[in-house]
Design an enzyme around this catalytic site. Sequence first.
Site, PDB file in Angstrom:
ATOM      1  N   MET A 130       0.398  -1.225  -0.074  1.00  0.00           N
ATOM      2  CA  MET A 130      -0.190  -0.220  -0.353  1.00  0.00           C
ATOM      3  C   MET A 130       0.997   1.574   0.072  1.00  0.00           C
ATOM      4  O   MET A 130       0.845   1.541  -1.331  1.00  0.00           O
ATOM      5  CB  MET A 130      -1.048   0.340   1.036  1.00  0.00           C
ATOM      6  CG  MET A 130      -2.023  -1.004   1.266  1.00  0.00           C
ATOM      7  SD  MET A 130      -3.265  -0.766   2.618  1.00  0.00           S
ATOM      8  CE  MET A 130      -4.667  -2.043   2.769  1.00  0.00           C
ATOM      9  N   LEU A 185      11.594   1.959  35.147  1.00  0.00           N
ATOM     10  CA  LEU A 185      11.865   0.911  36.660  1.00  0.00           C
ATOM     11  C   LEU A 185      12.541   0.118  36.395  1.00  0.00           C
ATOM     12  O   LEU A 185      12.981  -0.313  37.430  1.00  0.00           O
ATOM     13  CB  LEU A 185      10.452   0.243  36.964  1.00  0.00           C
ATOM     14  CG  LEU A 185       9.219   0.748  36.785  1.00  0.00           C
ATOM     15  CD1 LEU A 185       8.024  -0.396  36.886  1.00  0.00           C
ATOM     16  CD2 LEU A 185       9.456   1.617  38.690  1.00  0.00           C
ATOM     17  N   ALA A 194       3.009   8.215  -0.435  1.00  0.00           N
ATOM     18  CA  ALA A 194       1.827   7.995  -0.073  1.00  0.00           C
ATOM     19  C   ALA A 194       1.263   7.251   0.919  1.00  0.00           C
ATOM     20  O   ALA A 194       1.978   6.170   0.576  1.00  0.00           O
ATOM     21  CB  ALA A 194       1.024   7.831  -0.863  1.00  0.00           C
ATOM     22  N   GLU A 202      -7.320  -4.746  10.773  1.00  0.00           N
ATOM     23  CA  GLU A 202      -6.249  -4.595  10.879  1.00  0.00           C
ATOM     24  C   GLU A 202      -6.325  -3.849  11.886  1.00  0.00           C
ATOM     25  O   GLU A 202      -5.122  -4.332  13.188  1.00  0.00           O
ATOM     26  CB  GLU A 202      -5.706  -3.598   9.542  1.00  0.00           C
ATOM     27  CG  GLU A 202      -4.374  -3.567   9.487  1.00  0.00           C
ATOM     28  CD  GLU A 202      -3.990  -2.877   7.939  1.00  0.00           C
ATOM     29  OE1 GLU A 202      -2.960  -2.494   7.790  1.00  0.00           O
ATOM     30  OE2 GLU A 202      -4.739  -3.088   7.496  1.00  0.00           O
ATOM     31  N   GLY A 244      -1.944   3.196   9.318  1.00  0.00           N
ATOM     32  CA  GLY A 244      -3.668   4.297  10.062  1.00  0.00           C
ATOM     33  C   GLY A 244      -2.374   4.591  11.021  1.00  0.00           C
ATOM     34  O   GLY A 244      -2.585   4.521  12.099  1.00  0.00           O
ATOM     35  N   ASN A 295      -2.455   7.206  14.228  1.00  0.00           N
ATOM     36  CA  ASN A 295      -2.684   7.877  15.098  1.00  0.00           C
ATOM     37  C   ASN A 295      -3.825   8.820  14.854  1.00  0.00           C
ATOM     38  O   ASN A 295      -4.405   8.854  14.768  1.00  0.00           O
ATOM     39  CB  ASN A 295      -2.079   7.785  16.651  1.00  0.00           C
ATOM     40  CG  ASN A 295      -2.090   5.635  17.173  1.00  0.00           C
ATOM     41  OD1 ASN A 295      -2.563   5.300  16.628  1.00  0.00           O
ATOM     42  ND2 ASN A 295      -1.928   6.273  18.348  1.00  0.00           N
ATOM     43  N   GLU A 296      -3.146  10.092  14.189  1.00  0.00           N
ATOM     44  CA  GLU A 296      -3.573  11.183  14.243  1.00  0.00           C
ATOM     45  C   GLU A 296      -4.969  10.872  13.319  1.00  0.00           C
ATOM     46  O   GLU A 296      -5.937  11.440  13.373  1.00  0.00           O
ATOM     47  CB  GLU A 296      -2.661  11.830  13.618  1.00  0.00           C
ATOM     48  CG  GLU A 296      -1.605  12.595  14.609  1.00  0.00           C
ATOM     49  CD  GLU A 296      -0.843  11.827  14.641  1.00  0.00           C
ATOM     50  OE1 GLU A 296       0.035  11.958  15.827  1.00  0.00           O
ATOM     51  OE2 GLU A 296      -0.406  10.381  14.046  1.00  0.00           O
TER      52      GLU A 296
END
Length: 423
Positions: A168, A381, A173, A286, A408, A410-411
């Site tokens: 893709m 930790l 793009a 997905e 994709g 997160n925005e």
Amino acid sequence: MMGLFRSCGSLSRYAAGNGRALCVSARKLARPEPASAPSMTDIGTRRIFNEEHDMLREACRRFVEAEITPHHRQWEEDGMVSREVWEKAGANGFLNVCIPEENGGVGADFKSAMVVAEEVIQSGATGPFFSLHSDIIVPYLSKYGNDEQRKRFIPSMTAGKCITAIGMSEPGAGSDLQGLETNAVRDGDDYILNGSKTWISNGQLSDAVVVVAKTKKEARAAHALSLFVVERGMPGFERGKNLHKIGLKAQDTSELFFSDVRVPAANLIGEENKAFYYMMAELPQERLCVGVMAIAACEGLFEWTREYLDTRKAFGGPLSKMQLIRHRMAQMKTDIAVGRAFIDSCIERHNNNELDSATASMAKSWASELQNKVANECVQLHGGMGYMYDYKIGRAYVDARIQPIYAGTNEIMMDLVSRTIFN
């Protein structure tokens, strides 16, 4: 459920005995949630699963311990996993778990597929992208391919002999499908494919690449994209070098180049110019898969850190005795428990074909952000040890960073969710 029993055919080798975490009490009583169990990775927990899922989980966990964990550091050095582990996974029924049997898959439910995905990622193994292959790519062939394509491709994909990738993303793009430039022009019984793809997982090992290409020049993406199976060895199909990433060192990620590749029309998946609609239908699964693996990774990170804090001594005792550290672990467990409840709800809904795209986007975004938060906290930790690549907690920290980016960003996920709020 014959497919599930087929996938558990490896029990004689990988799940002999009672299993260290599958206790009788968990079978007899109501299934506890991970936050109420002795360990968040115990088998026999979570109400969305049953004993058949537990058998599959135990078999898969033993497979990971025997066939993946001992080799993973070498695969990180090599930049990819072995083809042998793919074939072993196929032979044991851990690939294409929820692809219908009549289409060449194992034939179990979506929950079973997530059991396998969780067990691989929870171990810290980020090289074998079994879920990408089984739960993201092969469904395009299973759902939209024709009978000839299913018979030709899917059985070998289920056996691990044909590894898949999906093309893709392009240099110009990523999340924006409108910007795709790879194109395919019909020429008799073939399509002539030209263009390039980048950041392609399984890029070096893949034998079949599902490529998204423009087949209608001036139209918008929604009416111009098609899916093609490009096979290893087709003249004009070349792979670039294995890309050097900051994480996922055992995962081969490559550029792909197509120069006048003659792809038979028989390798067109579904209808010409319909790929956008196919992708919109499949992207929720997905994105949910990313969320599922993110929460599973969180639980693994938590348990590794708990074990470390119980054994690491400072100021006269184990770190686990310090109130500040105990409170930070308590907050982390609370956050993971909240995430687990949401993700399991999404798994249940998707298993029943009820999950909507916006909720899948929420799951991907929220869980992947939590994974990075938990990884950061666990490194802290561990102190200086956490910054060492020899410690799996340090490797998990850099591996987690890709989760909010791929499938994709997160925005983009938040933009999709916002559309359900404001028309």
